[in-house]
Design an enzyme around this catalytic site. Structure first.
Site, PDB file in Angstrom:
ATOM      1  N   ASP A   2       7.024  36.981  -8.201  1.00  0.00           N
ATOM      2  CA  ASP A   2       6.889  36.378  -9.536  1.00  0.00           C
ATOM      3  C   ASP A   2       7.087  37.424 -10.644  1.00  0.00           C
ATOM      4  O   ASP A   2       7.287  37.068 -11.810  1.00  0.00           O
ATOM      5  CB  ASP A   2       5.481  35.788  -9.700  1.00  0.00           C
ATOM      6  CG  ASP A   2       5.450  34.277  -9.531  1.00  0.00           C
ATOM      7  OD1 ASP A   2       6.457  33.626  -9.878  1.00  0.00           O
ATOM      8  OD2 ASP A   2       4.415  33.756  -9.083  1.00  0.00           O
ATOM      9  N   LYS A  23       9.801  24.959  -4.509  1.00  0.00           N
ATOM     10  CA  LYS A  23       9.991  26.359  -4.117  1.00  0.00           C
ATOM     11  C   LYS A  23      10.201  26.454  -2.606  1.00  0.00           C
ATOM     12  O   LYS A  23      11.074  27.181  -2.122  1.00  0.00           O
ATOM     13  CB  LYS A  23       8.788  27.199  -4.563  1.00  0.00           C
ATOM     14  CG  LYS A  23       8.761  27.419  -6.071  1.00  0.00           C
ATOM     15  CD  LYS A  23       7.460  28.013  -6.607  1.00  0.00           C
ATOM     16  CE  LYS A  23       7.523  28.057  -8.139  1.00  0.00           C
ATOM     17  NZ  LYS A  23       6.312  28.612  -8.771  1.00  0.00           N
ATOM     18  N   GLN A  74       0.518  30.076  -7.196  1.00  0.00           N
ATOM     19  CA  GLN A  74       0.905  29.153  -8.264  1.00  0.00           C
ATOM     20  C   GLN A  74      -0.155  29.133  -9.364  1.00  0.00           C
ATOM     21  O   GLN A  74      -1.348  28.994  -9.086  1.00  0.00           O
ATOM     22  CB  GLN A  74       1.120  27.743  -7.668  1.00  0.00           C
ATOM     23  CG  GLN A  74       1.677  26.717  -8.633  1.00  0.00           C
ATOM     24  CD  GLN A  74       3.078  27.042  -9.127  1.00  0.00           C
ATOM     25  OE1 GLN A  74       3.897  27.648  -8.429  1.00  0.00           O
ATOM     26  NE2 GLN A  74       3.375  26.644 -10.347  1.00  0.00           N
TER      27      GLN A  74
HETATM   28  N1  GUN Z   1       3.150  28.397 -13.285  1.00  0.00           N
HETATM   29  C1  GUN Z   1       4.067  28.141 -14.243  1.00  0.00           C
HETATM   30  N2  GUN Z   1       5.131  28.951 -14.090  1.00  0.00           N
HETATM   31  C2  GUN Z   1       4.878  29.725 -13.021  1.00  0.00           C
HETATM   32  C3  GUN Z   1       5.617  30.747 -12.355  1.00  0.00           C
HETATM   33  O1  GUN Z   1       6.726  31.148 -12.737  1.00  0.00           O
HETATM   34  N3  GUN Z   1       5.011  31.282 -11.276  1.00  0.00           N
HETATM   35  C4  GUN Z   1       3.789  30.899 -10.845  1.00  0.00           C
HETATM   36  N4  GUN Z   1       3.273  31.513  -9.783  1.00  0.00           N
HETATM   37  N5  GUN Z   1       3.079  29.965 -11.430  1.00  0.00           N
HETATM   38  C5  GUN Z   1       3.638  29.377 -12.506  1.00  0.00           C
END
Ligand code: GUN
Length: 279
Positions: free
Chosen positions: A118, A51, A95
């Site tokens: 998100d 990311k 996350q």
């Molecule tokens: N863990 C698995 N997928 C995601 C996501 O799309 N965003 C976040 N923040 N954590 C995740």
């Protein structure tokens, strides 16, 4: 069968966003994504690294907070509060999963909806449900983009979504509905899964079971989207779909890796740019 190349489509989107970021900068609009990781789950560390790399590629800032596994909920809420108030921070991402001592829902609700890139905050989920402009969860948004850029007609088609998670299955169904598909959501308690799935023109699989969906689940000529990511018995990456069994039945199919995965990050970047535009 035609492969849907998520890697190429994701690269195309990131290049479009890069140009958009340059233009925003020339108008004096800049932004920064704050990425918070609690603990050091190896899979999460890879996602977080990717990311940050994508932010760098499209030209937006990123700051990361690596908090220890035993961070308290109060401490994490404090970090989020500071980021909510900081005008230089345009996006906040925590996350998931979080350690079991922290209530995920409390954390999601604490992030300012305007910075919730998100798309997990109840305000964004509610706006998605109401068909209003909002931040949409990145993986299902990525699936829509994959379908559109692969020239798959969605309107009027029968779509079956297998999986009902808050992050993928539920928003996926809402997005397909918005595109005028006739949508069915199936899950672990659906008794006649094969029968329902094999009626789908577009089958989206997000159930979290390696190679579960075989030939009997797929109608001849269906478009198959595989959201799963696993390692098989030979440590090779695979999805929820048994690719070898399904590839000659489907008209189009996403591979794992290189299908939906890269799209999640491209859509996160799209949301980050949207947050800068909205600033
Ligand atoms: N863990 C698995 N997928 C995601 C996501 O799309 N965003 C976040 N923040 N954590 C995740």
């Amino acid at each position: 069968m035609e492969l849907i190349d998520g890697k190429a489509i994701s690269a195309e989107i990131k290049d479009e966003l890069k140009l958009k970021v340059e233009k925003l900068k020339s108008e004096g609009k800049e932004g920064c994504l704050a990425v918070i990781q609690v603990g050091n789950d190896p899979a999460s560390s890879i996602y977080v690294k990717n990311k940050k790399k994508a932010c760098e590629y499209i030209g937006i800032g990123s700051v990361s907070y690596e908090l220890s596994e035993n961070t308290s909920e109060e401490k994490l809420l404090g970090v989020i509060d500071d980021l909510n108030k900081n005008p230089d921070i345009t996006g906040i991402l925590v996350q998931l999963p979080l350690p079991s001592s922290i209530c995920e829902d409390n954390i999601i609700k604490a992030i300012s909806p305007e910075k919730d890139v998100d798309g997990f905050h109840p305000v964004n989920v509610g706006n998605l449900c109401g068909g209003r402009d909002c931040f949409v969860s990145c993986t299902p948004a990525g699936v829509i983009e994959l379908l559109k850029r692969s020239n798959v007609d969605i309107s009027g088609k029968s779509c079956v979504v297998i999986g009902r998670s808050n992050i993928v299955g539920k928003p996926m169904a809402l997005l397909m509905l918005k595109e005028n598909a006739t949508v069915t959501i199936c899950h672990s308690k659906t008794p006649n899964l094969k029968e329902v799935a094999s009626k789908a023109d577009i089958l989206i699989v997000a159930m979290g079971k390696p190679k579960f969906v075989g030939a009997e689940y797929v109608k001849k000529g269906a478009v198959v989207i595989d959201v799963g990511i696993h390692r098989d018995e030979n440590n090779k990456m695979c999805g929820d779909v048994d690719f070898e069994a399904v590839k000659d039945i489907a008209s189009k199919i996403t591979p794992v890796p290189g299908g939906v995965g890269p799209m999640t990050i491209a859509m996160l970047m799209k949301n980050c740019v949207k947050a800068i535009e909205n600033k």
